[in-house]
Design a protein around this motif. Structure first.
Motif, PDB file in Angstrom:
ATOM      1  N   SER A  56       0.446  -1.097  -0.265  1.00 30.94           N
ATOM      2  CA  SER A  56       0.175   0.182  -0.010  1.00 30.94           C
ATOM      3  C   SER A  56       0.678   1.433   0.032  1.00 30.94           C
ATOM      4  CB  SER A  56      -0.730  -0.067   1.374  1.00 30.94           C
ATOM      5  OG  SER A  56      -1.823   1.256   1.539  1.00 30.94           O
ATOM      6  N   PRO A  57       0.719   2.077  -0.975  1.00 28.33           N
ATOM      7  CA  PRO A  57       1.462   3.307  -0.602  1.00 28.33           C
ATOM      8  C   PRO A  57       0.425   4.464  -0.073  1.00 28.33           C
ATOM      9  CG  PRO A  57      -0.245   2.916  -3.293  1.00 28.33           C
ATOM     10  CD  PRO A  57       0.005   1.681  -2.537  1.00 28.33           C
ATOM     11  N   TYR A  58       1.885   5.176   0.345  1.00 30.05           N
ATOM     12  CA  TYR A  58       1.333   6.434   0.798  1.00 30.05           C
ATOM     13  C   TYR A  58       2.401   7.718   1.189  1.00 30.05           C
ATOM     14  CZ  TYR A  58       5.883   5.009   3.820  1.00 30.05           C
ATOM     15  OH  TYR A  58       6.582   4.562   4.446  1.00 30.05           O
ATOM     16  N   GLN A  59       1.492   8.879   1.143  1.00 34.52           N
ATOM     17  CA  GLN A  59       2.126   9.779   1.322  1.00 34.52           C
ATOM     18  C   GLN A  59       2.770  10.721   2.350  1.00 34.52           C
ATOM     19  OE1 GLN A  59      -0.905  13.190   0.081  1.00 34.52           O
ATOM     20  NE2 GLN A  59      -1.365  11.631  -1.529  1.00 34.52           N
ATOM     21  N   ILE A  60       4.502  10.894   1.595  1.00 36.24           N
ATOM     22  CA  ILE A  60       5.387  11.568   2.178  1.00 36.24           C
ATOM     23  C   ILE A  60       5.176  13.052   2.621  1.00 36.24           C
ATOM     24  CG2 ILE A  60       6.413   8.858   2.926  1.00 36.24           C
ATOM     25  CD1 ILE A  60       8.483  10.686   1.153  1.00 36.24           C
ATOM     26  N   ASP A  61       5.463  13.284   3.997  1.00 39.09           N
ATOM     27  CA  ASP A  61       5.643  14.909   4.114  1.00 39.09           C
ATOM     28  C   ASP A  61       7.394  15.702   4.026  1.00 39.09           C
ATOM     29  OD1 ASP A  61       6.662  14.496   6.000  1.00 39.09           O
ATOM     30  OD2 ASP A  61       5.776  15.332   7.846  1.00 39.09           O
ATOM     31  N   ALA A  62       7.425  16.517   3.552  1.00 37.12           N
ATOM     32  CA  ALA A  62       8.721  17.053   3.143  1.00 37.12           C
ATOM     33  C   ALA A  62       9.881  16.500   3.723  1.00 37.12           C
ATOM     34  CB  ALA A  62       8.731  18.721   3.708  1.00 37.12           C
ATOM     35  N   SER A  63       9.606  16.212   4.955  1.00 34.48           N
ATOM     36  CA  SER A  63      10.075  15.775   5.849  1.00 34.48           C
ATOM     37  C   SER A  63      10.776  14.099   5.899  1.00 34.48           C
ATOM     38  CB  SER A  63      10.761  16.283   7.556  1.00 34.48           C
ATOM     39  OG  SER A  63       9.096  15.195   7.443  1.00 34.48           O
ATOM     40  N   GLY A  64       9.480  13.764   4.803  1.00 33.61           N
ATOM     41  CA  GLY A  64      10.421  11.656   5.219  1.00 33.61           C
ATOM     42  C   GLY A  64       9.227  11.326   5.717  1.00 33.61           C
ATOM     43  N   GLU A  65       8.462  11.799   6.439  1.00 30.41           N
ATOM     44  CA  GLU A  65       7.135  10.781   7.666  1.00 30.41           C
ATOM     45  C   GLU A  65       6.443  10.644   7.002  1.00 30.41           C
ATOM     46  OE1 GLU A  65       7.821   9.916  10.720  1.00 30.41           O
ATOM     47  OE2 GLU A  65       9.944  10.683  10.462  1.00 30.41           O
ATOM     48  N   ALA A  66       5.130   9.619   7.253  1.00 31.48           N
ATOM     49  CA  ALA A  66       3.497   9.511   6.507  1.00 31.48           C
ATOM     50  C   ALA A  66       3.049  11.008   7.350  1.00 31.48           C
ATOM     51  CB  ALA A  66       3.100   8.129   7.855  1.00 31.48           C
ATOM     52  N   ARG A  67       2.814  11.183   5.695  1.00 38.01           N
ATOM     53  CA  ARG A  67       1.896  12.820   5.607  1.00 38.01           C
ATOM     54  C   ARG A  67       0.590  12.497   6.102  1.00 38.01           C
ATOM     55  NH1 ARG A  67      -1.035  14.994   0.582  1.00 38.01           N
ATOM     56  NH2 ARG A  67      -1.902  16.761   1.203  1.00 38.01           N
ATOM     57  N   PHE A  68      -0.113  11.459   6.446  1.00 39.47           N
ATOM     58  CA  PHE A  68      -1.284  11.737   7.570  1.00 39.47           C
ATOM     59  C   PHE A  68      -1.440  11.168   8.647  1.00 39.47           C
ATOM     60  CE2 PHE A  68      -2.991  11.841   2.856  1.00 39.47           C
ATOM     61  CZ  PHE A  68      -3.794  12.879   3.118  1.00 39.47           C
ATOM     62  N   LYS A  92      11.596   1.401   7.267  1.00 39.62           N
ATOM     63  CA  LYS A  92      11.044   0.207   8.883  1.00 39.62           C
ATOM     64  C   LYS A  92      11.633  -0.719   7.984  1.00 39.62           C
ATOM     65  CE  LYS A  92       6.674  -1.410  11.341  1.00 39.62           C
ATOM     66  NZ  LYS A  92       5.674  -1.511  11.728  1.00 39.62           N
ATOM     67  N   MET A  93      11.476  -1.557   9.440  1.00 44.00           N
ATOM     68  CA  MET A  93      11.753  -3.133   8.915  1.00 44.00           C
ATOM     69  C   MET A  93      11.169  -3.583   9.972  1.00 44.00           C
ATOM     70  SD  MET A  93      11.887  -5.578   6.469  1.00 44.00           S
ATOM     71  CE  MET A  93      12.926  -4.771   5.017  1.00 44.00           C
ATOM     72  N   ARG A  94      10.631  -4.752   9.947  1.00 50.03           N
ATOM     73  CA  ARG A  94       9.844  -5.405  11.399  1.00 50.03           C
ATOM     74  C   ARG A  94      11.063  -6.668  10.997  1.00 50.03           C
ATOM     75  NH1 ARG A  94       6.320  -4.841  14.109  1.00 50.03           N
ATOM     76  NH2 ARG A  94       4.729  -4.366  12.121  1.00 50.03           N
ATOM     77  N   GLY A  95      12.234  -6.919  12.216  1.00 52.72           N
ATOM     78  CA  GLY A  95      13.408  -7.547  12.609  1.00 52.72           C
ATOM     79  C   GLY A  95      14.437  -6.240  13.418  1.00 52.72           C
ATOM     80  N   ASP A  96      16.143  -6.773  12.373  1.00 54.46           N
ATOM     81  CA  ASP A  96      16.579  -5.955  12.583  1.00 54.46           C
ATOM     82  C   ASP A  96      17.318  -5.089  11.354  1.00 54.46           C
ATOM     83  OD1 ASP A  96      16.791  -6.167  15.476  1.00 54.46           O
ATOM     84  OD2 ASP A  96      18.331  -8.404  14.957  1.00 54.46           O
ATOM     85  N   ALA A  97      16.815  -5.937  10.785  1.00 52.40           N
ATOM     86  CA  ALA A  97      17.492  -5.233   9.392  1.00 52.40           C
ATOM     87  C   ALA A  97      16.955  -4.448   8.270  1.00 52.40           C
ATOM     88  CB  ALA A  97      18.148  -6.158   8.442  1.00 52.40           C
ATOM     89  N   LYS A  98      17.444  -3.177   8.178  1.00 45.25           N
ATOM     90  CA  LYS A  98      16.781  -2.056   7.031  1.00 45.25           C
ATOM     91  C   LYS A  98      17.654  -2.677   6.087  1.00 45.25           C
ATOM     92  CE  LYS A  98      15.134   1.058   9.443  1.00 45.25           C
ATOM     93  NZ  LYS A  98      14.586   2.603  10.181  1.00 45.25           N
ATOM     94  N   VAL A  99      17.482  -2.548   4.563  1.00 46.21           N
ATOM     95  CA  VAL A  99      18.361  -2.968   3.732  1.00 46.21           C
ATOM     96  C   VAL A  99      17.484  -1.937   2.209  1.00 46.21           C
ATOM     97  CG1 VAL A  99      18.007  -4.439   1.230  1.00 46.21           C
ATOM     98  CG2 VAL A  99      17.728  -5.746   3.981  1.00 46.21           C
ATOM     99  N   ASN A 100      18.147  -1.165   1.899  1.00 48.79           N
ATOM    100  CA  ASN A 100      18.483  -0.036   0.983  1.00 48.79           C
ATOM    101  C   ASN A 100      18.730  -0.164  -0.327  1.00 48.79           C
ATOM    102  OD1 ASN A 100      17.468   1.561   3.398  1.00 48.79           O
ATOM    103  ND2 ASN A 100      19.731   1.794   3.416  1.00 48.79           N
ATOM    104  N   PHE A 101      18.298  -0.535  -0.968  1.00 52.97           N
ATOM    105  CA  PHE A 101      18.385  -0.694  -2.781  1.00 52.97           C
ATOM    106  C   PHE A 101      18.093  -0.012  -3.885  1.00 52.97           C
ATOM    107  CE2 PHE A 101      14.727  -3.222  -2.242  1.00 52.97           C
ATOM    108  CZ  PHE A 101      14.472  -3.036  -3.372  1.00 52.97           C
ATOM    109  N   THR A 102      18.708  -0.107  -5.165  1.00 53.51           N
ATOM    110  CA  THR A 102      18.392   0.722  -6.723  1.00 53.51           C
ATOM    111  C   THR A 102      18.293  -0.435  -6.974  1.00 53.51           C
ATOM    112  OG1 THR A 102      20.202   2.357  -5.696  1.00 53.51           O
ATOM    113  CG2 THR A 102      18.745   2.305  -7.537  1.00 53.51           C
ATOM    114  N   SER A 103      16.889  -0.044  -7.527  1.00 50.64           N
ATOM    115  CA  SER A 103      16.622  -1.311  -8.950  1.00 50.64           C
ATOM    116  C   SER A 103      16.267  -0.628 -10.350  1.00 50.64           C
ATOM    117  CB  SER A 103      15.596  -2.193  -8.882  1.00 50.64           C
ATOM    118  OG  SER A 103      15.199  -2.877  -7.966  1.00 50.64           O
TER     119      SER A 103
END
Length: 169
Positions: free
Chosen positions: A89-101, A128-139
């Protein structure tokens, strides 16, 4: 119009079913998802857009009620678990990168990513990632065909709460 255009394309290997209902409630959404998954059989992904528009009941009046958004996002996670199908589910973010609503919309989510489009790629930044690891990637992305990946366009960065960031390709 979009759904009709997709049907004309004779997509054999990939099915896309679109539900549009401007007064969608959580009970109607659940019924629609169950009906469609039974009809289509092997469903690989459920995408729900505009979570803030879905109401718990028809009596709900405020389309930006944060309580409704939290209840709906929790219900989507429950549906995903029951059907063993990921829900996106996509969600909108504000200028600071936080969930908008309602920031609480992310409470039930197992993962959350900010997507940034480049000329030939999409950067996925994990917030956010449930568990310990956050994964950032570029496709790598072909914008003419809207094909994303599967190969990476850049290095994958894994961040663990216990370790410093690791890089791998």
């Amino acid at each position: 119009k979009f759904h009709a255009a997709l049907q004309k394309e004779n997509l054999n290997s990939v099915q896309i079913a679109i539900v549009y209902d401007p007064v969608l409630t959580l009970p109607k959404l659940k019924a629609e998802i169950i009906k469609r998954t039974r009809k289509l059989g092997n469903v690989g992904l459920i995408i729900v857009d505009y979570v803030n528009q879905i109401k718990r009941t028809t009596a709900s009046e405020d389309r930006f009620d944060w309580k409704d958004q939290i209840v709906v996002s929790t219900a989507l996670k429950t549906i995903a678990g029951e059907l063993q199908i990921p829900v996106f589910s996509p969600y909108q973010i504000d200028a600071s990168g936080e969930a908008r609503f309602a920031k609480g919309i992310l409470d039930s989510a197992d993962a959350a990513f900010i997507l940034e489009a480049g000329p030939d790629s999409v950067q996925f930044t994990c917030t956010k990632m449930r568990g310990d690891a956050k994964v950032n990637f570029t496709s790598k992305t072909d914008w003419n065909t809207l094909t994303i990946g599967p190969e990476n366009g850049m290095e994958v960065i894994v961040e663990s709460a216990e370790e410093t960031p690791k890089k791998s390709s």
